[in-house]
Design an enzyme around this catalytic site. Sequence first.
Site, mmCIF file in Angstrom:
data_model
loop_
_atom_site.group_PDB
_atom_site.id
_atom_site.type_symbol
_atom_site.label_atom_id
_atom_site.label_comp_id
_atom_site.label_asym_id
_atom_site.label_seq_id
_atom_site.Cartn_x
_atom_site.Cartn_y
_atom_site.Cartn_z
ATOM 1 N N TYR A 1 -9.962 0.484 -4.505
ATOM 2 C CA TYR A 1 -9.395 -0.819 -4.136
ATOM 3 C C TYR A 1 -9.218 -1.735 -5.350
ATOM 4 O O TYR A 1 -8.410 -2.663 -5.326
ATOM 5 C CB TYR A 1 -10.291 -1.492 -3.104
ATOM 6 C CG TYR A 1 -9.948 -1.129 -1.674
ATOM 7 C CD1 TYR A 1 -9.455 -2.072 -0.797
ATOM 8 C CD2 TYR A 1 -10.123 0.169 -1.217
ATOM 9 C CE1 TYR A 1 -9.139 -1.741 0.513
ATOM 10 C CE2 TYR A 1 -9.816 0.521 0.080
ATOM 11 C CZ TYR A 1 -9.315 -0.441 0.948
ATOM 12 O OH TYR A 1 -8.988 -0.088 2.233
ATOM 13 N N CYS B 1 -5.341 -0.943 -6.498
ATOM 14 C CA CYS B 1 -4.210 -1.363 -5.667
ATOM 15 C C CYS B 1 -4.236 -2.859 -5.378
ATOM 16 O O CYS B 1 -3.193 -3.524 -5.372
ATOM 17 C CB CYS B 1 -4.159 -0.556 -4.369
ATOM 18 S SG CYS B 1 -5.630 -0.650 -3.343
ATOM 19 N N CYS C 1 0.854 -1.188 0.000
ATOM 20 C CA CYS C 1 0.000 0.000 0.000
ATOM 21 C C CYS C 1 0.890 1.238 0.000
ATOM 22 O O CYS C 1 1.824 1.338 0.788
ATOM 23 C CB CYS C 1 -0.897 -0.023 1.244
ATOM 24 S SG CYS C 1 -1.785 1.511 1.564
ATOM 25 N N HIS D 1 -13.506 5.528 -2.154
ATOM 26 C CA HIS D 1 -12.435 4.690 -1.629
ATOM 27 C C HIS D 1 -12.629 3.223 -2.009
ATOM 28 O O HIS D 1 -11.656 2.503 -2.260
ATOM 29 C CB HIS D 1 -12.352 4.856 -0.110
ATOM 30 C CG HIS D 1 -11.000 4.557 0.444
ATOM 31 N ND1 HIS D 1 -9.839 5.035 -0.126
ATOM 32 C CD2 HIS D 1 -10.600 3.800 1.517
ATOM 33 C CE1 HIS D 1 -8.794 4.613 0.572
ATOM 34 N NE2 HIS D 1 -9.231 3.844 1.561
ATOM 35 N N GLU E 1 -6.626 -5.248 5.424
ATOM 36 C CA GLU E 1 -7.136 -4.007 4.837
ATOM 37 C C GLU E 1 -8.219 -4.291 3.793
ATOM 38 O O GLU E 1 -9.172 -3.519 3.630
ATOM 39 C CB GLU E 1 -5.992 -3.230 4.204
ATOM 40 C CG GLU E 1 -6.389 -1.887 3.624
ATOM 41 C CD GLU E 1 -5.220 -1.178 2.979
ATOM 42 O OE1 GLU E 1 -4.375 -0.665 3.716
ATOM 43 O OE2 GLU E 1 -5.151 -1.170 1.739
ATOM 44 N N THR F 1 -3.993 5.315 7.790
ATOM 45 C CA THR F 1 -2.921 4.841 6.927
ATOM 46 C C THR F 1 -1.872 5.914 6.687
ATOM 47 O O THR F 1 -2.202 7.042 6.310
ATOM 48 C CB THR F 1 -3.497 4.368 5.585
ATOM 49 O OG1 THR F 1 -4.443 3.332 5.831
ATOM 50 C CG2 THR F 1 -2.405 3.845 4.669
ATOM 51 N N GLU G 1 -0.113 1.862 9.731
ATOM 52 C CA GLU G 1 -1.293 2.570 10.209
ATOM 53 C C GLU G 1 -1.028 3.022 11.638
ATOM 54 O O GLU G 1 -0.137 2.505 12.310
ATOM 55 C CB GLU G 1 -2.538 1.671 10.178
ATOM 56 C CG GLU G 1 -3.076 1.389 8.782
ATOM 57 C CD GLU G 1 -2.233 0.405 8.008
ATOM 58 O OE1 GLU G 1 -2.153 0.541 6.781
ATOM 59 O OE2 GLU G 1 -1.625 -0.493 8.636
ATOM 60 N N CYS H 1 -3.920 7.279 -0.966
ATOM 61 C CA CYS H 1 -5.239 7.296 -1.594
ATOM 62 C C CYS H 1 -6.308 7.938 -0.716
ATOM 63 O O CYS H 1 -7.224 8.591 -1.229
ATOM 64 C CB CYS H 1 -5.667 5.867 -1.933
ATOM 65 S SG CYS H 1 -4.506 4.999 -2.979
#
Length: 501
Positions: free
Chosen positions: A297, A300, A101, A293, A447, A193, A258, A105
């Site tokens: 996903y 990524c 990650c 969001h 995640e 994050t 995180e 984002c």
Amino acid sequence: MGLRTGDQYVEGIKTRNKAKIYVLGKRVHDVTTNLFLKPSVLSFKATFDAAFEEDTRDLARVYSPFAGEEVNRFNSIHMGPQDLVAKVKLLRKLSHKTGTCFQRCVGWDALNTLYIVTKKLAEKEGKGIYYKNFIKYLEYVQRRDLALAGAMTDVKGVRPLKPSEQPNPDAYVRVVEERDDGIVVRGAKANITGIAVVDEVVVMPTRAMTEKDEVYAISFAIPLDTEGVTVVVGRQLNDARRLEEGEIDGLPYMFNHEGLLILEDVYVPWDRVFMYREWKWAGVLVEVFSAYHRQGYAGCKSGLGDVIIGAAYNLAKQIGVADKPHVREKLTEMVFLNETMYSAGLAASWEGKKLVEGDGGWWVNPMYANVTKHLVTRFPYEVSRLAHDIAGGLLGTAPSEFDLKNEEVGKLVAKYLQGVPEFTAEDRLRMLRLLENTSISVAYLVESVHGAGSPQAQRISMERIYDFYTVEKIAKSLARMGQRKADPRVEPHKPTDSEKA
């Protein structure tokens, strides 16, 4: 300036004079050299370097009418479906460069969400100050190419209770003092994050609210290095390896983190406040952000899926089974699962819709965005399972790199760890560690379930959007149980609260 290099980003976050950052119980002053945080810094750095690298330059930068120049796409406002598609493609491509990650984002989605919500507040309720504040902040961020963290998830305390009903009133971030020059806020945001290595934090409400919750209905931005800010970085699987300073085992490459963001009576000037006491709009903001969001996903996670598929294929070659039918079947299934996630995200992008007048304000298709994320809650676990099946038990039991490099035992490890002669034992260990660190990780597994809302959140959204009454009428009409009026809709979807607002 508009665009920073990765080195300029790193130089800009080296020291914190006001914010307190803790890792494993110890305070960190230079996040760029801390062994625990350095992989996160490198991952963020890749998002800046991408704007200058040949294979990502066109995806990673875009012209901004607000700054009047090219900016990093991670700080841009979506001007049409093509920008939503470019987002998904950029995230997939960057996953190939980082293998993890890259943490930028959430801040990007926060900017686009606030652009829509503050403009709606101006258009629908005549509260233009929020939009004015936001545009000023957007230009500031774009011209300096700042790294942002989006902070939405509150610690929430007792889950069934609303913010105003909590026994701990600080379980949700709230305003504790209103001044002529700004507000003072208190509370905490969880699982944020990249929080320790950003320039600024954009705070948003985490749920729909009632009038009694109005002091919690706030959105604002602050530099991370602000008085009263504390960050406690969370632990991850195998994270202590970062402290070993190994070249193979010790995560010398990129990774994410995180943390818990704690705000202890933090002052926020009025020109950095984007929503205050606007409890009616908290739910709309959450809905807009969540769909953005969830769409992302697709990029990524499919990109990380590519890495995992590639690692599994290589390990199969190393032990001489890559051409076996059962292995090819497993690899093909992994491809199917990976491309399904990606395709759903592209559909959510191309079927996007405009929510406000003027430039920007393009939102994803909310149904397909939720479908995308719901696929992501499931498929990465199956992709990982198949990869582990192919890689073999050595994935979880391989000797360390220090054994391989040991003068006494290293030759023996090298002899017995090798498969086909074309690959060395070190090749095998490197690929095993890459697969382990990617496929058994917070970024790819945990995640995927809980990021952008847990699975039930997507199911609730899909149920709200799907028009069961309409499809019942379709079925009844075909069964000769009655006639129905002509309906121009192709998809039996109801408008969301954000579209109606």
